[in-house]
Design a protein around this motif. Structure first.
Motif, PDB file in Angstrom:
ATOM      1  N   SER A  56       0.898  -1.316   0.334  1.00 14.65           N
ATOM      2  CA  SER A  56      -0.443   0.087  -0.027  1.00 14.65           C
ATOM      3  C   SER A  56       0.423   0.826   0.376  1.00 14.65           C
ATOM      4  O   SER A  56       0.256   1.881   0.386  1.00 14.65           O
ATOM      5  CB  SER A  56      -0.874  -0.177   0.966  1.00 14.65           C
ATOM      6  OG  SER A  56      -1.691  -1.520   1.573  1.00 14.65           O
ATOM      7  N   ASN A  75       1.659  -4.178  -6.396  1.00 12.01           N
ATOM      8  CA  ASN A  75       0.217  -3.532  -6.413  1.00 12.01           C
ATOM      9  C   ASN A  75       0.407  -2.632  -4.671  1.00 12.01           C
ATOM     10  O   ASN A  75       0.479  -3.041  -4.045  1.00 12.01           O
ATOM     11  CB  ASN A  75       0.232  -5.088  -5.825  1.00 12.01           C
ATOM     12  CG  ASN A  75      -1.017  -6.314  -6.565  1.00 12.01           C
ATOM     13  OD1 ASN A  75      -1.681  -6.303  -7.454  1.00 12.01           O
ATOM     14  ND2 ASN A  75       0.040  -7.445  -6.449  1.00 12.01           N
ATOM     15  N   ASN A  79       0.716   2.268  -4.720  1.00 16.80           N
ATOM     16  CA  ASN A  79       0.440   3.130  -5.464  1.00 16.80           C
ATOM     17  C   ASN A  79       0.483   3.842  -5.950  1.00 16.80           C
ATOM     18  O   ASN A  79       0.664   4.997  -5.842  1.00 16.80           O
ATOM     19  CB  ASN A  79      -0.966   3.801  -4.271  1.00 16.80           C
ATOM     20  CG  ASN A  79      -2.353   3.350  -4.414  1.00 16.80           C
ATOM     21  OD1 ASN A  79      -2.631   2.805  -5.828  1.00 16.80           O
ATOM     22  ND2 ASN A  79      -3.371   3.200  -2.903  1.00 16.80           N
TER      23      ASN A  79
END
Ligand SMILES: *[C@@H]1O[C@H](CO)[C@@H](O)[C@H](O)[C@H]1NC(C)=O
Ligand SMILES: *[C@@H]1O[C@H](CO)[C@@H](O)[C@H](O)[C@H]1NC(C)=O
Ligand SMILES: *[C@@H]1O[C@H](CO)[C@@H](O)[C@H](O)[C@H]1NC(C)=O
Ligand SMILES: *[C@@H]1O[C@H](CO)[C@@H](O)[C@H](O)[C@H]1NC(C)=O
Ligand SMILES: *[C@@H]1O[C@H](CO)[C@@H](O)[C@H](O)[C@H]1NC(C)=O
Length: 945
Positions: free
Chosen positions: A81, A103, A105
């Motif tokens: 994240s 995976n 951001n």
């Protein structure tokens, strides 16, 4: 504070060219990673173990080190994240081989210098939000890059030319970006390439020749781009290919023969292109094939027998082509077949029995889609023996005969769709055996009988679609146990009885359609049924409840069967009217005088200023010129229908015991009109109603249409409208039941010598009529038949407009028939009725209203017939206005007892409303505003009489 200072120092250091081992007090790896971390946002504190005080990063989460040198070789931060940029700190990690940041951001561009870390082989940035182009520099200095995935980002632009020089690449995945342009032919220089995935981008153009250079290629996906031209003819030379996906482009031409050499190919997807020609017979030679998708092309011919040789085949999709002939039985030799989709072709013959044969090789079959073909015959009786099936779709064929009871053997099936066939017989109660069913679609067949109560055993059912059959009986109470139901469609059957109350327990319902049945009794109250749309329950004449706008009787009276007299033949047009037609009067309405707009406005009526400017200007520009021929309008007269049958009255909210006799009793007749005779009767509860017996002959609308129109009229409830309370229908007798208004109609009040309405009463009536009409128009109902005899006055002197919208009950809005029906409305009829090219709108009512206003003010009929003269009221008043003698027009019966400041503007309003050109007339909302302004403030506005 210290950390900040330290980081800024590091950043400073990094801005000078990278110099290896220049800072012995710092481990370069710690330094690089801390700087990298500083550029990231780490909402889940995944990198909390990354501590700048550590001597070595080798114990940090996501960091891999070489066990001997203790230098960082791998970074795996997938799904942490993280957001922010991929900073330059990574460039310190001189021994990095593998960088995996998928995976997250991460945003910003790709750092072109990363491959300068000479040992970097593996780069996975997939599924981030990286943007910009794939930098040319990245592949220029490609070092030992082998695996590169930028899939699932927001990269734009074309493929960099330098790509072709990165000869170490074995896997390149740029899927799901926004890359565009043509493929550079240099792409095929990448000799080591084993896997190329460019799917889901905007690449276009033809595939350049040369893919055969890629000896090592195992997987190529160019799917879902905008490629065109033929499929590459040399691809067959890539003999190691296992996966070929060219689907979702605009490739044309035939399936290239060269593909037949791909005997390692397991996965061949060419669907959603524009391929033509046949499904090649050699396809059977691709013995490794597990998945074959040729769907949504323009392939024709038969399904080749050789498909049966594909003994590894799991998935066969030939859907949406132009294939003909039968389905070859050889398919039953494919022991691994899981999904067979041949839908939307032109396949013929009987539904293959062998698909369901017990003991056949097809033990794994889960999806069988034969829909939208021309299969005929009966559904094989051993259907249920294929218990592995999850999805069975045989809809849109020409299957006939019954649904075999063995359908209950489909114990794993989620979806069974047999809709749009010619199936007959009843729904077998064995359906309850299909206990995994989510969707059952049997609509549009000829099924009969009841819904079996055993349906309740299909407890996961979410969609039950049985519409357009001939199902009968009650909706089973057991259905209320199907608590997952979301979509229920039982419409267009012949269900009877009342709906089970417990259906309100179905808390997931999103739609419940029972329209066009013969349901009766009370609609369930509560839950979804409080918000059910009227169209979902329409056309169940005996259904009652708030949602159908029909109150339920507390007691259900027995049906009453009567044989009323045949109608009196004196239903022909009234004597006055027929006289008229013989006189063949051609009325030339002199309204051709446009209402001199200027003359009007200078009079300074506030009312007029409210009218739109454009109304005024168009009024002054285009003096209307319309001639109105009365003779034309009488050329067709209504005939009577001798075919009277039984009158059957069902329970409704009206109990007619006394009333029914009234229909036999001429004394109860209270009026006659173009649409029929009106009787008065009273209900058991003492309430009086007026029953209009419609002249059936010309009302040839279908029952459905009739009921829809009447129900629509019934919704138009307003204080100033005569409420339509109900209706009855038999093929030969149609009744409309209205509230009964006792004090007679406006015509009587104005023109009978015994009556004299005061000015206040008159004004109140005008305002009431305006409000009633405005409400009708709001409901999109045109009255069509406005005249003083259709405006009733109640005991309190309030106007109630009646007989609205009946013209809609005529089969077509035929002006000829219409003007025959409403001939007595002569004088109220807007001139556009005579002009076939002008559309009839609400403005025709405004015209009639204008004439009514003049009639109320003057006490004169709209057209008065003298010895050999015809006086048209509006002409007369208009003339008087122009001569400045309006006040003389006001009804003499008032003996001067009226406020001129109300009377004059009212007359003007009437004239504007009765303008010849529809667009010059205000709409009824405007009229109400004007009336409220005209009304003398001293009167307090409300008081009437
Ligand atoms: C990316 O950020 C959004 C909110 O900005 C969050 O909902 C999402 O889960 C994040 N994705 C990943 C892969 O962490
Ligand atoms: C490319 O990446 C996408 C997204 O991660 C993945 O679904 C796909 O399987 C990859 N392609 C290959 C050939 O590995
Ligand atoms: C077959 O292909 C069509 C069109 O490409 C697709 O819509 C359908 O879902 C596929 N069938 C199966 C069972 O995957
Ligand atoms: C239902 O039955 C009627 C009368 O038997 C028949 O006319 C009609 O076509 C049938 N409707 C359907 C959908 O099968
Ligand atoms: C519906 O059923 C009733 C009797 O139950 C029958 O009289 C009527 O003809 C049926 N209507 C249709 C359309 O099949």
């Amino acid at each position: 504070m210290l950390l900040c200072l330290c980081i800024s120092l590091l950043l400073l250091l990094l801005s000078v060219p990278v110099v290896h081992s220049a800072y012995p007090t710092f481990n370069d790896d710690v330094l690089g990673l801390i700087v990298f971390k500083a550029g990231l946002i780490d909402p889940q504190s995944k990198l909390v173990s990354w501590n700048e005080d550590d001597d070595t990063p080798c114990n940090w989460l996501g960091v891999n080190c070489d066990p001997l040198s203790h230098r960082v070789t791998g970074l795996a931060l997938d799904g942490f994240s993280l957001s922010g940029h991929v900073g330059r700190g990574l460039l310190r990690l001189q021994f990095l081989q593998s960088l995996s940041l998928s995976n997250n951001n991460l945003t910003g561009p790709i750092n072109p210098d990363l491959p300068r870390l000479g040992g970097l082989r593996f780069v996975d940035f997939s599924h981030n939000s990286l943007s910009g182009s794939v930098p040319d520099g990245f592949f220029q200095q490609c070092g030992s890059l082998s695996y590169v995935s930028f899939a699932g980002n927001q990269l734009t632009g074309e493929l960099p030319v330098s790509l072709s020089s990165c000869l170490t690449l074995t896997q390149l995945n740029l899927s799901s970006n926004q890359l565009s342009g043509e493929l550079p032919s240099g792409l095929w220089n990448l000799r080591s390439l084993q896997s190329l995935d460019l799917s889901y981008n905007y690449f276009e153009g033809e595939i350049p020749l040369g893919v055969s250079n890629l000896y090592d290629l195992r997987s190529i996906s160019l799917s879902n781009n905008r490629f065109a031209g033929e499929l590459p003819g040399d691809i067959g030379s890539c003999s190691l290919l296992r996966l070929v996906d060219f689907s979702g482009n605009s490739f044309s031409g035939r399936v290239p023969e060269t593909l037949q050499k791909l005997n390692s190919c397991t996965y061949l997807r060419l669907g959603r292109n524009s391929l033509t020609g046949f499904v090649p017979g050699w396809i059977g030679e691709l013995r490794s094939l597990e998945s074959l998708d040729l769907s949504a092309n323009r392939l024709s011919g038969r399904v080749p027998n050789s498909i049966g040789s594909l003994d590894q085949l799991k998935e066969l999709n030939l859907s949406t082509n132009q294939l003909t002939g039968g389905l070859p039985e050889s398919i039953s030799n494919c022991p691994n077949l899981v999904s067979l989709d041949v839908s939307s072709n032109r396949l013929t013959g009987n539904v293959p029995q062998w698909l369901f044969k017990t003991g056949s090789a097809l033990q794994q079959l889960q999806v069988l889609d034969l829909s939208s073909n021309v299969f005929s015959g009966e559904i094989p009786s051993n259907l249920g023996s294929r218990s592995s099936i999850l999805v069975l779709n045989m809809s849109r064929n020409q299957l006939f005969g019954p649904i075999p009871p063995s359908v209950g053997g489909l114990t794993m099936a989620h979806e069974v769709d047999l809709s749009s066939n010619l199936l007959s017989g009843s729904i077998p109660s064995e359906i309850g055996g299909a206990t995994s069913l989510l969707e059952l679609r049997l609509n549009h067949n000829s099924l009969t009988g009841n819904i079996p109560a055993d349906i309740q055993k299909c407890s996961p059912l979410t969609a039950l679609i049985l519409s357009e059959n001939n199902l009968t009986g009650q909706v089973p109470a057991a259905m209320a146990n199907l608590s997952s139901l979301q979509f229920v469609d039982l419409s267009s059957n012949n269900f009877t009885g009342s709906l089970p109350k417990d259906l309100t327990n179905l808390s997931h319902l999103l739609s419940f359609n029972v329209s066009h049945n013969s349901l009766e009794g009370e609609l369930p109250v509560g839950g979804f049924f409080n918000i059910i749309s009227p169209s979902s329950i329409s056309d169940n004449p005996s259904l009652c409840g708030a949602a159908v706008n029909r109150s339920c009787p507390s007691v259900h009276p027995k049906p009453i069967v009567l044989n009323p007299n045949s109608p009196n033949s004196s239903q022909s047009p009234s004597a006055a009217a027929s006289n008229l037609s013989h006189r063949k009067i051609v009325l030339s309405i002199s309204a051709l005088i446009a209402i001199g707009a200027a003359a009007f406005i200078t009079l300074g009526v506030i009312a007029v200023t409210l009218l739109n400017i454009h109304v005024r200007s168009s009024m002054s520009r285009n003096p209307p010129a319309v001639t109105f021929s009365a003779a034309d309008d009488y050329s067709c007269s209504p005939s009577t229908d001798p075919n009277y049958g039984k009158l059957v009255m069902f329970s409704g909210d009206a109990d007619f015991v006394a009333g029914a006799q009234a229909l036999l009793n001429k004394d109860c007749e209270i009026g006659r009109g173009g649409f029929g005779i009106v009787y008065k009767t009273s209900l058991r509860d003492g309430r009086s109603v007026a029953i209009k017996k419609l002249t059936v002959s010309s009302l040839t609308k279908s029952q459905d249409d009739f009921e829809r129109e009447v129900r629509n009229l019934g919704k138009a409830r307003h204080f100033n409208l005569v409420a339509l309370e109900g209706y009855y229908w038999t093929p030969s007798l149609h009744l409309l039941i209205y509230e009964h208004i006792s004090s007679g109609n406006l015509y009587k009040h104005l023109h009978d010598d015994s009556n004299c309405l005061t000015w206040r009463q008159r004004f109140g009536i005008v305002l009431g009529m305006a409000r009633g009409l405005a409400h009708l128009h709001q409901m999109k109902i045109i009255h069509y038949n406005l005249k003083s005899s259709n405006v009733l006055i109640d005991e309190c002197g309030e106007a109630k407009v009646g007989d609205y919208g009946l013209a809609r009950l005529l089969p077509a809005l035929d002006r000829c028939v219409l003007s025959g029906k409403i001939q007595s409305a002569l004088g109220y009829m807007a001139p556009e009725f005579a002009c076939k090219t002008v559309k009839i709108t609400e403005k025709c009512d405004v015209y009639g209203f204008g004439v009514l206003v003049l009639e109320v003010v003057t006490g004169k009929r709209p057209v008065e017939y003298m010895e050999d003269d015809v006086v048209v009221l509006s002409d007369m008043v208009r003339g008087a206005l122009e001569d400045g003698r309006v006040e003389e027009c006001v009804d003499e019966k008032l003996k001067g007892n009226f406020p001129a400041e109300e009377a004059i503007p009212l007359v003007k309003l009437g004239l504007i409303c009765a303008s010849q050109v529809p667009s010059n007339r205000p709409d009824m909302e405007e009229v109400i505003n004007i009336l409220e302004l005209i009304q003398c403030p001293a009167d307090g506005g409300q008081e009437v009489g």
